[in-house]
Design a protein around this motif. Structure first.
Motif, mmCIF file in Angstrom:
data_model
loop_
_atom_site.group_PDB
_atom_site.id
_atom_site.type_symbol
_atom_site.label_atom_id
_atom_site.label_comp_id
_atom_site.label_asym_id
_atom_site.label_seq_id
_atom_site.Cartn_x
_atom_site.Cartn_y
_atom_site.Cartn_z
ATOM 1 N N ASP A 189 26.845 36.197 13.218
ATOM 2 C CA ASP A 189 26.385 37.451 12.610
ATOM 3 C C ASP A 189 26.263 37.415 11.099
ATOM 4 O O ASP A 189 25.929 38.441 10.499
ATOM 5 N N MET A 190 26.515 36.295 10.476
ATOM 6 C CA MET A 190 26.349 36.250 9.029
ATOM 7 C C MET A 190 24.999 35.620 8.717
ATOM 8 O O MET A 190 24.550 34.710 9.398
ATOM 9 N N ALA A 191 24.393 36.091 7.660
ATOM 10 C CA ALA A 191 23.044 35.609 7.384
ATOM 11 C C ALA A 191 22.835 35.371 5.899
ATOM 12 O O ALA A 191 23.734 35.515 5.096
ATOM 13 N N THR A 192 21.628 34.951 5.562
ATOM 14 C CA THR A 192 21.082 35.031 4.223
ATOM 15 C C THR A 192 21.263 33.884 3.261
ATOM 16 O O THR A 192 22.357 33.428 3.002
ATOM 17 N N MET A 193 20.142 33.503 2.716
ATOM 18 C CA MET A 193 20.121 32.680 1.526
ATOM 19 C C MET A 193 19.605 33.570 0.387
ATOM 20 O O MET A 193 18.638 34.313 0.547
ATOM 21 N N LEU A 194 20.287 33.540 -0.758
ATOM 22 C CA LEU A 194 19.840 34.309 -1.930
ATOM 23 C C LEU A 194 19.734 33.369 -3.121
ATOM 24 O O LEU A 194 20.547 32.461 -3.271
ATOM 25 N N ASN B 146 25.528 37.178 20.796
ATOM 26 C CA ASN B 146 25.163 37.385 19.403
ATOM 27 C C ASN B 146 23.688 37.781 19.315
ATOM 28 O O ASN B 146 22.818 36.955 19.053
ATOM 29 N N TRP B 147 23.405 39.064 19.510
ATOM 30 C CA TRP B 147 22.021 39.520 19.587
ATOM 31 C C TRP B 147 21.292 39.337 18.259
ATOM 32 O O TRP B 147 20.077 39.152 18.238
ATOM 33 N N GLY B 148 22.017 39.342 17.145
ATOM 34 C CA GLY B 148 21.369 39.139 15.842
ATOM 35 C C GLY B 148 20.699 37.779 15.757
ATOM 36 O O GLY B 148 19.626 37.636 15.173
ATOM 37 N N ARG B 149 21.313 36.769 16.352
ATOM 38 C CA ARG B 149 20.716 35.430 16.315
ATOM 39 C C ARG B 149 19.459 35.353 17.176
ATOM 40 O O ARG B 149 18.492 34.699 16.813
ATOM 41 N N ILE B 150 19.493 36.013 18.338
ATOM 42 C CA ILE B 150 18.301 36.006 19.196
ATOM 43 C C ILE B 150 17.167 36.742 18.486
ATOM 44 O O ILE B 150 16.030 36.276 18.425
ATOM 45 N N LEU B 151 17.509 37.893 17.920
ATOM 46 C CA LEU B 151 16.532 38.700 17.185
ATOM 47 C C LEU B 151 15.917 37.899 16.034
ATOM 48 O O LEU B 151 14.692 37.895 15.837
ATOM 49 N N ALA B 152 16.754 37.215 15.279
ATOM 50 C CA ALA B 152 16.256 36.443 14.135
ATOM 51 C C ALA B 152 15.334 35.315 14.604
ATOM 52 O O ALA B 152 14.335 35.017 13.945
ATOM 53 N N ALA B 153 15.651 34.707 15.746
ATOM 54 C CA ALA B 153 14.787 33.645 16.273
ATOM 55 C C ALA B 153 13.440 34.222 16.716
ATOM 56 O O ALA B 153 12.387 33.649 16.431
ATOM 57 N N VAL B 154 13.457 35.375 17.386
ATOM 58 C CA VAL B 154 12.193 36.029 17.768
ATOM 59 C C VAL B 154 11.375 36.321 16.506
ATOM 60 O O VAL B 154 10.162 36.097 16.469
ATOM 61 N N VAL C 114 19.352 44.721 22.857
ATOM 62 C CA VAL C 114 18.503 45.180 21.753
ATOM 63 C C VAL C 114 17.525 46.224 22.296
ATOM 64 O O VAL C 114 16.891 46.015 23.338
ATOM 65 N N GLU C 115 17.453 47.339 21.609
ATOM 66 C CA GLU C 115 16.568 48.438 22.006
ATOM 67 C C GLU C 115 15.726 48.807 20.786
ATOM 68 O O GLU C 115 16.269 49.104 19.720
ATOM 69 N N ASN C 116 14.401 48.739 20.936
ATOM 70 C CA ASN C 116 13.502 49.081 19.835
ATOM 71 C C ASN C 116 13.857 48.333 18.541
ATOM 72 O O ASN C 116 13.845 48.907 17.460
ATOM 73 N N GLY C 117 14.209 47.068 18.687
ATOM 74 C CA GLY C 117 14.418 46.208 17.521
ATOM 75 C C GLY C 117 15.776 46.302 16.873
ATOM 76 O O GLY C 117 16.040 45.614 15.887
ATOM 77 N N GLY C 118 16.659 47.138 17.410
ATOM 78 C CA GLY C 118 18.018 47.244 16.864
ATOM 79 C C GLY C 118 19.034 47.163 17.988
ATOM 80 O O GLY C 118 18.679 47.051 19.162
#
Lengths: 405, 405
Positions: A187-192, B318-326, B349-353
């Motif tokens: 759940d951690m992200a980002t390059m700045l 970890n839905w954030g990782r799947i979302l980021a890959a999409v 994930v529902e409507n992108g969140g």
């Protein structure tokens, strides 16, 4: 783990740029987690942003504000990425800008927000109430080092760069920060990246340069191929120094661009050096491509191959894996007997097969080093590209799999 | 490690197809490492091959022989891939065909060679002198099980499939083998599939079907994204049964195609189940794409993401990782608020969140299972695709990094 990187401390101030750091308790207590970068009147600022379709709310706000005003403040929080947070995330990002605008006496559009950390959780808005006044109080042109630490998530080392040089008779200073170590732990992200110079650079030129510079640095690194929802890279020209650049052919423009390129590349490479579980820092150079995109495709295919990356981790000069990755990079008419591959100066593949003179211990000796070059010659044309990557280690799996479980 | 796979033993013979197995000492002593598949006169055989530009010598020979003759023998060795071996490799592959052609009394072009194992080392030609007569001696229509074991490299389980059914009033048998577990340990390569039926199928149709069937099976699996230099999939129609298929609309064609598709998919999925270090078997379904390629691009981007794969290993939803890959799968005009993602029936994930009703323990419960479905709804159109993949574990790194060092 980190490869040949230590904390940079010799920051030179940039006239017109001040930094303030605070403990906002965004997610963790008692750590520096909020940074304000104040730009003096007359500064120019350009940026490039993630191409991920799920870009975070602060990235969208940042893009929009940058189009409609001249920024006075950059507001960066760590601990929460404000990504995947929908309409509420957008409102929260705007509200954080509004708070800083009121305290700093500028228009809301003159504040650019940046967030990094957990995806999918609402921003802790009380953290801004606490952090913004404290960071404003802390503003100084001497706080680059603390700011570099204040934007870290799971980075193991704060990342910085600073250089002073004379261009066209004028003293120019360049100082920058970056953070990132992959898409980082669950759940951690980002390059700045934030790079500032006291040179004056025309606003349109600054934006073009920022894109070109990011393309040769932050867009040429890969740890795991995963693009974050929050990636941002900002180039600031405070204009307080004596050098003025209006056009590509202004006196000193080439030299300034080259100096900025070095700053961008050092900061980008620092992210790879501090990459998740990295034990090797690998420069991947592809030459002799027929098209620029072809060189890049081959470089990325090799850099993203788990088999190549695990072989590098094992210091195993497994030329068959590199060859197989080149072979699936999408060049339909590749003449395999024209392909040559080198590890530093050791040729491992000659005309598409094992090099006759190659001895395994020579390849293994190169890969046993913490840094080396993989050079792939395609023999098709004059196009080249270079990128930087790390290996795939047990530690990478541990960081990304074991942390939350 | 392997996910829900055990040795298949209930092979049904295919009239017109005999298999012989031998110990040739190609690389290791005292293991079955050479297999001959003999096709009776009148059999048809079609194949699809690796798209890797560095395809191995036997693959090139196989392609050429298939174009110019009707095969009588398939000759498979394990232990050496005869890849990256240049002109010598080509001559060696031809010579192995010649040896079998003489012993089996057919034209050299009627022998198809297949090699799997170490890349970049010359073939051990004395192994063929020993193995070919022994394997011919061993020919029997009952040796599918031993053949499945005889083509393994680092597979942990021999992989097979067999089914008998009645189509258009005729009894039809389908039996097949596969091998592969990634691009496997240092210098080992190759996925192979051999599927036979006693139905008679028109030669041109057989080749088209083979391509279509491979596209829905062996071309829809991924362990590490690395395409081997030796991948081959062969479809054999011995024509000894009562069912005759000349065209797509012949009676029974649909039913036979569906039955073959099941055989192809079970054998392809067996490779993922036995994937290097696999602890999870994941079905990745993408629906609602505007174009077929778009669905496939999203599916592969998610399936190849090291962050998604390590999260699956950790049973971390970890839905954030799947979302980021999409989000980085290359759809420029993706409406992120139309995206929905499910783990089995649990909407994450529902409507992108983050889905409002989602609770982390529900997602974790799905991922704790050895097999599950990740369903991604893009909300853009009617196109879908499905592929199968495994997770990224410590064991994967160990297999690929530690073995040779």
């Amino acid at each position: 783990m980190a490869v040949n990187i230590r904390r940079f401390t010799d920051y030179l101030p940039i006239a017109g740029v001040r930094l303030g750091v605070a403990q906002s308790n965004m997610r963790y207590p008692e750590r520096d987690d909020m940074v304000i970068i104040e730009l003096a009147e007359g500064s120019q600022c350009a940026g490039v942003f993630t191409r991920n379709a799920f870009c975070a709310a602060p990235v969208s706000v940042c893009r929009q504000h940058l189009q409609h005003s001249t920024p006075r403040y950059l507001l960066i929080n760590t601990g929460n990425a404000n990504a995947g947070t929908g309409e509420q995330g957008w409102q929260d990002a705007l509200q954080s800008c509004q708070q800083l605008a009121e305290a700093g006496q500028c228009a809301m559009e003159q504040v650019l927000p940046f967030s990094t950390g957990v995806i999918g959780e609402p921003l802790n808005m009380t953290a801004f109430e606490r952090g913004i006044p404290a960071a404003l109080q802390d503003l100084s042109d001497d706080h680059w080092d603390r700011a570099a630490a204040g934007i870290m998530t799971t980075d193991t080392v704060p990342k910085g760069y600073s250089q002073q040089l004379v261009i066209a008779g004028e003293t120019v200073t360049i100082t920058g920060l970056s953070k990132g170590a992959g898409m980082i732990k669950p759940d951690m992200a980002t390059m700045l990246g934030f790079i500032a110079t006291d040179a004056s650079i025309d606003a349109v030129l600054l934006q073009r340069w920022c894109g070109q510079l990011a393309d040769s640095s932050f867009n040429r690194i890969t740890i795991d191929g995963d693009t974050s929802t929050n990636d941002c890279c900002m180039l600031i020209a405070s204009g307080r120094g004596g050098l003025h650049i209006d056009r590509d052919d202004s006196p000193g423009a080439d030299a300034l661009f080259a100096a900025l390129k070095q700053a961008f590349q050092v900061l980008a490479q620092a992210i790879v050096r501090d990459g998740e579980g990295a034990t090797k820092f690998v420069t991947l150079q592809v030459n002799g491509a027929a098209q620029p995109q072809e060189a890049l495709d081959v470089a990325y295919t090799v850099a993203h191959s788990p088999l190549v990356k695990t072989a590098m981790y094992a210091s195993d000069a497994n030329w068959g894996r590199i060859l197989a990755a080149v072979g699936r990079a999408g060049i339909d008419d590749l003449q395999v007997d024209q392909v040559n591959i080198f590890l530093n100066d050791v040729q491992i593949v000659e005309n598409g097969g094992r090099c006759a003179s190659y001895q395994e211990e020579h390849g293994a000796a190169v890969l046993a080093q913490a840094e080396f070059l993989v050079r792939i010659e395609l023999g098709r044309g004059d196009c080249s590209d270079t990128l930087w990557t790390s290996d795939l280690s047990h530690e990478y799996v541990s960081i990304n799999a074991d942390y939350r479980s």
